[in-house]
Every structure is written in C-alpha cells, then in structure tokens.
Design a protein around this motif. Structure first.
Motif, PDB file in Angstrom:
ATOM      1  N   UNK A  68      33.624  44.566  28.944  1.00  0.00           N
ATOM      2  CA  UNK A  68      34.961  43.997  28.947  1.00  0.00           C
ATOM      3  C   UNK A  68      34.954  42.680  29.689  1.00  0.00           C
ATOM      4  N   UNK A  69      35.940  41.864  29.394  1.00  0.00           N
ATOM      5  CA  UNK A  69      36.076  40.560  30.024  1.00  0.00           C
ATOM      6  C   UNK A  69      37.534  40.320  30.371  1.00  0.00           C
ATOM      7  N   UNK A  70      37.745  39.552  31.428  1.00  0.00           N
ATOM      8  CA  UNK A  70      39.078  39.076  31.764  1.00  0.00           C
ATOM      9  C   UNK A  70      39.001  37.565  31.923  1.00  0.00           C
ATOM     10  N   UNK A  71      39.925  36.892  31.271  1.00  0.00           N
ATOM     11  CA  UNK A  71      40.057  35.444  31.360  1.00  0.00           C
ATOM     12  C   UNK A  71      41.509  35.126  31.689  1.00  0.00           C
ATOM     13  N   UNK A  72      41.718  33.930  32.152  1.00  0.00           N
ATOM     14  CA  UNK A  72      43.061  33.411  32.419  1.00  0.00           C
ATOM     15  C   UNK A  72      43.904  34.330  33.298  1.00  0.00           C
ATOM     16  N   UNK A  73      43.280  34.969  34.292  1.00  0.00           N
ATOM     17  CA  UNK A  73      44.096  35.668  35.284  1.00  0.00           C
ATOM     18  C   UNK A  73      44.808  34.600  36.095  1.00  0.00           C
ATOM     19  N   UNK A  74      46.105  34.680  36.156  1.00  0.00           N
ATOM     20  CA  UNK A  74      46.891  33.682  36.871  1.00  0.00           C
ATOM     21  C   UNK A  74      48.095  34.348  37.517  1.00  0.00           C
ATOM     22  N   UNK A  75      48.417  33.881  38.703  1.00  0.00           N
ATOM     23  CA  UNK A  75      49.658  34.245  39.379  1.00  0.00           C
ATOM     24  C   UNK A  75      50.260  32.939  39.884  1.00  0.00           C
ATOM     25  N   UNK A  76      51.524  32.758  39.602  1.00  0.00           N
ATOM     26  CA  UNK A  76      52.204  31.524  40.025  1.00  0.00           C
ATOM     27  C   UNK A  76      51.960  31.289  41.515  1.00  0.00           C
ATOM     28  N   UNK A  82      51.686  38.620  47.096  1.00  0.00           N
ATOM     29  CA  UNK A  82      52.695  39.670  46.980  1.00  0.00           C
ATOM     30  C   UNK A  82      52.182  40.889  46.215  1.00  0.00           C
ATOM     31  N   UNK A  83      50.901  40.862  45.829  1.00  0.00           N
ATOM     32  CA  UNK A  83      50.315  42.003  45.132  1.00  0.00           C
ATOM     33  C   UNK A  83      50.370  41.926  43.616  1.00  0.00           C
ATOM     34  N   UNK A  84      50.906  40.839  43.084  1.00  0.00           N
ATOM     35  CA  UNK A  84      51.054  40.734  41.624  1.00  0.00           C
ATOM     36  C   UNK A  84      49.701  40.570  40.928  1.00  0.00           C
ATOM     37  N   UNK A  85      48.773  39.857  41.538  1.00  0.00           N
ATOM     38  CA  UNK A  85      47.430  39.723  40.961  1.00  0.00           C
ATOM     39  C   UNK A  85      46.734  41.071  40.889  1.00  0.00           C
ATOM     40  N   UNK A  86      46.825  41.834  41.964  1.00  0.00           N
ATOM     41  CA  UNK A  86      46.240  43.185  41.979  1.00  0.00           C
ATOM     42  C   UNK A  86      46.866  44.057  40.893  1.00  0.00           C
TER      43      UNK A  86
END
Length: 144
Positions: A68-76, A82-86
């Motif tokens: 699996x891959x993850x790309x474009x993980x972004x949090x403003x 605030x835990x939104x990335x997690x």
C-alpha cells in the motif's frame, strides 16, 4: 470534530489549495492531473477531512496487490497539532487493511524533518531501500 469522507469532484479546488498551503506541490507535478488519475484507480481510497464545511486534511491511498501507498497526506497548517493527521492516517490505514494490504509504504522528502518525525511517532520506520523513479511521460504536466 473532523469528518472523514471520500473525495468528491467538488472538493478539487479546496484540495489543491490545501496541498499548495502545505508545500506538497512541485512545478513538475500537476496536482489536478494527479487527482484525475487517482479518480480512475481506487477513488475510494482518496480521503478528505472536513471541519465546518472546509477541507482541512487529505490522504491519497492505494494498494497494488503487494504494498500500500499513501500520497498527499496534508493537514492545513492552522489545524496541525490537533490530531487530525493521526486520524486521517488511521482511517486510510484501516481502509488499506480492509483490502488485504499487508504493508504500507510512503515517501517523504529527506529535508522534511517534521513529516519524518510525525510518521515515526505513528510507528513508521526507515526501510533499508533506495527509492528510484523513472518518468514514463516526458512531462507530468501534459494531459492524458
């Protein structure tokens, strides 16, 4: 509370703006073309996080049958810490796990120490590999 859902076409401008604000875009990659391509392959793994009607997070997952891959993980930037990335990472990990994906890979630019620390805190570690790439198109900016 952040609501996580599948990306929809109406989200495109907000997602591209988010990626720009997070420094994820590069001149040689067209983010709108990346979105167009993703919508043709496992669009259900393209997630956005929304708070009060605003897109504040994204993650573009994929599974090729081996990894699996993850790309474009972004949090403003204004919503970091605030835990939104997690939360969005946990959601994409669970979606990949549900496909049978045994291992998740991601790439981080070597100078992005904050992102590396974030992923390490989530249990990710450096694999003993070298990432190689080859462009199959002369320009990723050209349309399909």
């Amino acid at each position: 509370m952040m609501q996580i859902r599948q990306f929809s076409a109406e989200d495109e401008d907000a997602v591209v703006d988010l990626w720009v604000a997070c420094g994820l875009t590069r001149p040689w990659n067209n983010p709108r073309l990346d979105i167009e391509r993703k919508l043709r392959v496992q669009p259900e793994l393209f997630l956005v996080g929304e708070i009060d009607g605003m897109i504040v997070a994204s993650a573009m997952g994929g599974y090729d049958g081996h990894r699996g891959w993850v790309n474009y993980l972004a949090v403003a930037p204004s919503r970091r810490g605030q835990g939104w990335g997690r939360l969005i990472m946990a959601t994409v990990e669970e979606a990949l796990r549900a496909t049978g994906c045994p291992k998740l890979n991601l790439q981080v630019r070597s100078d992005n120490t904050a992102a590396i620390a974030f992923y390490e805190a989530l249990g990710y570690g450096s694999d003993e590999v070298v990432s190689l790439g080859k462009r199959l198109k002369t320009s990723s900016l050209e349309p399909e």
